[in-house]
Enzyme design. Structure first.
Site, PDB file in Angstrom:
ATOM      1  CD1 TRP A 130      29.518   3.833 -18.235  1.00 21.63           C
ATOM      2  CD2 TRP A 130      30.274   5.925 -18.069  1.00 21.63           C
ATOM      3  NE1 TRP A 130      30.897   3.784 -18.300  1.00 21.63           N
ATOM      4  CE2 TRP A 130      31.377   5.063 -18.201  1.00 21.63           C
ATOM      5  CE3 TRP A 130      30.502   7.292 -17.945  1.00 21.63           C
ATOM      6  CZ2 TRP A 130      32.681   5.518 -18.227  1.00 21.63           C
ATOM      7  CZ3 TRP A 130      31.810   7.749 -17.958  1.00 21.63           C
ATOM      8  CH2 TRP A 130      32.881   6.863 -18.097  1.00 21.63           C
ATOM      9  CG  HIS A 131      29.092  10.441 -16.352  1.00 16.99           C
ATOM     10  ND1 HIS A 131      28.562  10.321 -17.619  1.00 16.99           N
ATOM     11  CD2 HIS A 131      30.333  10.963 -16.532  1.00 16.99           C
ATOM     12  CE1 HIS A 131      29.428  10.765 -18.507  1.00 16.99           C
ATOM     13  NE2 HIS A 131      30.520  11.159 -17.882  1.00 16.99           N
ATOM     14  N   GLY A 132      27.200   7.914 -12.917  1.00 14.43           N
ATOM     15  CA  GLY A 132      26.976   7.685 -11.494  1.00 14.43           C
ATOM     16  C   GLY A 132      25.609   7.083 -11.241  1.00 14.43           C
TER      17      GLY A 132
END
Lengths: 325, 513
Positions: free
Chosen positions: B322-324
């Site tokens: 989700w963060h990257g």
């Protein structure tokens, strides 16, 4: 627990305190002669002295360093017999201040040829040189700014610049670096004389490689700060019987300048001048020259190229000059 | 538009708050419409082309939710599936297409190229916000929001770009209360929170100077000493801490100016005594989302111990992704998954042995060890490539011996008589461009002291009830919002504005997600 009114009211007071604090900071260092502003100051001083010695009517070449390096007042005078002074200095001083200097110097009957860098027609002007110069060398102009303008200046002047000004005021002058080779290389007409091809820096600075791109991005189509300042200047000129002409600054040619956005930008400038009744001499394309004719930036012609460019301009200029006195 | 940018501070915020304050309270629809319009302007300022994407996503999700409320029997399940698939496809297309293509290319050993896809700002946030709404409507069909309320809940500019990931039951009911207006309390407290956030952003940018030097240098092949690696790692740990803390304070403050209370999002996570506690404090609303919609959905701890560990790992891998969209983020998530699993085993062991580690010394050791582990994991988060993370870690852990920067430890008695005999190596690290190591160390020390020694903004202002839930842990210091505080904060606001005028503000790290 409720938030008291006095907290809300104290917020803008704190903000104004901040503005006041930094405006006061500027006042405390007015006249501190920074090393970075000295070259510009010396150029302006010399040009004012040259202009003061020449009796009117005169032709004043006004603009930033593109005019300083790229136009030759001596040749204009030789070719037309009309007294001419190269009054161009540094675009970093900003359009308002350059026009202010011109207004201060011009007399009724004079003619002013504007050769303004393209950046003057864009928004986002960098005030670093202007602020530095004003604080160091023109306290009178600073004092006559409105409080809003002073607050704006206080907001944008960097801590480093304030610190430098303080140090100088406290008796610690900055170390004087050797002058730029062209700082005091002016002839009696105010033309730059140290920009011959033989004196060109080697290797050429990166500016030349990087291309001049103010035109590539296109210019704002609507009126901007530059247009507003120019309109006020034209009105002043009319009221004071000063004739204003315009031409385009010399710039390194790139094929991209033949593309639509660059052409539109140039047309917008031409249209603007014409709408104000200002004759435009030559074309922007004629002032776009090969990179090998430039000295050290994309606006600075070599002496040789400046002479050629000026000789090409003279026939267009001649009809607008009154007969030589 | 960045919260710390000139255009936001000088034009957008004053205009939005002023007009909202001037619209009479009884003109409910106009007030909400104004905030929605302002939020779309806020979003569209970045890229106008993606405004229809946001609007379309809202329309589609609302339609699906309404369908679930009105439909009977098996339709809600189908509609929920449809809604989830649509949201995940949208997120997947924009965020993970290139990642998937590169991965496929790596597997098939062929160059499949890259698609020119620009990641729409905030897509992860508004997608998660809306997924949570769909799931909640599915679970409780009595949940029903009017379209205007739903739209405002999704696009409200303080949380739109980088959270907190709010839930409908936290926000939408507030639109109907008398508190939903620009009152003295709301505006004053909101401004105080917002200004605290701006101050923290400055601290984050200070730390970023050193983190960028080290990580950019490492990525471009510069020689790293152990010392430099630690400076870069600590600096980034502090940068992201203050950056996200600042963003959270600003978001909470901006919402509060309008009369909306946001949930607590950032609770001094570097004071956590374990990794589990760390995740209860870092980006609390994301952790809550992942716990309730991923971890519990996978079965949580109800399906046996081994399955629970699997669920933890799956949740943390998802958190990383989700963060990257990159392997560095996957590894970061995996590392935290491992940490949490070990932490659970440790807790079980302590319970079995009936040990208590409540003594302050154990707690301090826990804080330091947790910080150490989290900082190591940030290496993957910050490094642009895995090889850079490897290089950083190998240097950090002194796998090839302890080294020091040559230019800082110049020849002298300390170096020649002590450090060299002890086996320290000296390497040339000029390429990192850290000019003043003393300043770097001093800044890092000060920021660590702030992290560990200062109460957080919500604690400082707890008497004014800044957030949705009560602030539970008391603080040794409370700020009184009076004349002095107002003058100081107003002055600081001017300093921040000066900064915004002079230079482009740096974006928040979480804006990238």
């Amino acid at each position: 627990m409720s938030v008291p009114w006095r907290f809300i009211l104290a917020l803008p007071c704190g903000f104004l305190l901040g503005v006041g604090f930094f405006v006061a900071m500027l006042y405390t260092q007015l006249g501190a002669d920074t090393q970075s502003s000295r070259w510009t100051y010396e150029i302006v001083q010399k040009k004012q002295a040259i202009a003061a010695k020449v009796s009117s009517p005169r032709l004043l070449l006004v603009g930033g360093s593109s005019g300083l390096f790229g136009l030759d007042a001596r040749i204009i005078e030789e070719e037309t017999g009309y007294r001419a002074v190269n009054f161009s200095s540094h675009a970093g001083l900003g359009l308002d201040y350059i026009l202010y200097l011109a207004e201060k110097t011009a007399r009724p009957g004079d003619t002013i040829l504007l050769s303004l860098e393209y950046e003057f027609f864009e928004s986002g002007f960098s005030y670093d040189v202007y602020d530095d110069y004003l604080l160091a060398h023109d306290p009178v102009y600073f004092r006559q700014l409105s409080w809003l303008e002073k607050a704006q200046m206080a907001t944008r002047v960097s801590f480093t610049r304030i610190q430098r000004g303080w140090s100088i005021k406290r008796g610690k002058p900055e170390k004087t670096r050797p002058h730029a080779p062209y700082a005091d290389a002016l002839n009696d007409y105010g033309d730059e004389i140290n920009n011959a091809v033989a004196n060109r820096p080697t290797p050429p600075p990166r500016d030349l490689e990087r291309m001049a791109d103010p035109l590539l991005q296109g210019l704002p189509s609507g009126p901007n700060d530059g247009a507003a300042a120019l309109k006020a200047f034209f009105a002043w000129a009319k009221a004071n019987h000063v004739t204003v002409l315009a031409t385009f600054p010399n710039i390194i040619y790139h094929p991209e300048y033949d593309q639509a956005n660059a052409r539109q930008a140039v047309e917008a400038i031409t249209d603007f001048y014409k709408s104000q009744g200002i004759p435009v001499l030559g074309t922007a394309r004629a002032a776009m020259l090969p990179a090998d004719q430039f000295f050290n930036t994309y606006y600075h012609l070599t002496k040789e190229a400046a002479e050629v460019r000026t000789r090409r301009l003279v026939p267009e200029l001649r009809p607008y000059l009154p007969p030589a006195p | 538009m960045l919260f710390s940018s000139w255009n936001f501070l000088v034009y957008f915020l004053p205009a939005t708050v002023l007009v909202f304050a001037l619209i009479p309270f009884r003109w409910e629809i106009i007030r909400k419409t104004w905030l929605i319009a302002a939020s779309f302007v806020f979003y569209g300022y970045w890229k106008l082309e993606y405004v229809p994407l946001l609007a379309g996503s809202i329309l589609a999700n609302y339609a699906v939710a309404e369908g679930m409320v009105r439909a009977s029997a098996r339709w809600p399940r189908l509609l929920l599936t449809l809604g989830l698939v649509l949201n995940l496809l949208l997120l997947g297309y924009f965020k993970y297409t290139n990642f998937a293509v590169n991965f496929l290319g790596w597997i098939t050993q062929s160059n499949l190229g890259n698609f020119n896809i620009i990641l729409p700002l905030a897509i992860s946030f508004f997608t998660f916000t809306q997924i949570s709404y769909l799931v909640d409507v599915y679970r409780d069909r009595t949940v029903h929001a009017r379209f205007l309320d739903y739209t405002l809940f999704v696009v409200l500019f303080p949380h739109l770009i980088a959270g907190p990931i709010v839930r409908h039951w936290e926000i939408i009911p507030q639109f109907a209360t008398r508190e939903f207006h620009v009152s003295r309390d709301n505006f004053g407290l909101g401004m105080a929170l917002f200004l605290f956030g701006l101050i923290k952003k400055y601290l984050a940018d200070t730390a970023a100077l050193y983190a960028d030097c080290v990580y950019n240098g490492a990525a471009h092949g510069a020689v790293l000493s152990t010392f430099d690696s630690w400076i870069g790692t600590l600096a980034f740990a502090l940068q992201i801490y203050f950056d996200f803390s600042s963003y959270s304070d600003m978001a909470i403050g901006l919402a509060r100016m309008l009369g909306i209370k946001f949930p607590f999002n950032f609770d001094s996570p570097y004071r956590a005594t374990s990794i589990i506690v760390f995740w209860e404090r870092w980006h609390r609303t994301l952790t809550r989302f992942l716990r309730e919609y991923v971890y519990y959905t996978l079965g949580g701890n109800r399906c046996g111990h081994v399955r629970q560990m699997f669920n933890i790992m799956a949740t943390m891998l998802l958190s990383g992704l989700w963060h990257g969209a990159g392997w560095t983020f996957v590894l970061w998530g995996a590392l935290h998954g491992v940490y949490i699993i070990i932490n659970h085993q440790w807790r079980l062991l302590l319970a079995r042995l009936k040990w208590s580690l409540e003594h302050w010394a154990w707690r301090a050791a826990g804080v330091l060890f947790t910080f150490f582990l989290v900082s190591l994991a940030w290496t993957f988060f910050r490094a642009p490539r895995i090889d850079v993370a490897e290089k950083m870690l190998s240097s950090l852990l002194a796998l090839h011996g302890v080294s020091l920067p040559d230019q800082w430890f110049a020849h002298g008695a300390l170096r020649d008589n002590l450090l060299v005999p002890l086996g320290f190596q000296f390497v040339p690290t000029q390429a990192l461009n850290i000019k003043h190591y003393e300043n770097a160390l001093a800044n890092i020390a000060i920021l660590l002291l702030v992290c560990w020694g200062m109460p957080n903004t919500q604690q400082i202002l707890s008497r004014y009830h800044p957030i949705l839930e009560p602030v539970t842990r008391p603080s040794w210091f409370h700020l009184k919002l009076g004349v002095g505080t107002g003058l100081v904060l107003g002055f600081i606001f001017y300093l921040v504005l000066r900064n915004a005028y002079a230079s482009e503000p740096s974006p928040f790290i979480y804006f990238n997600f």
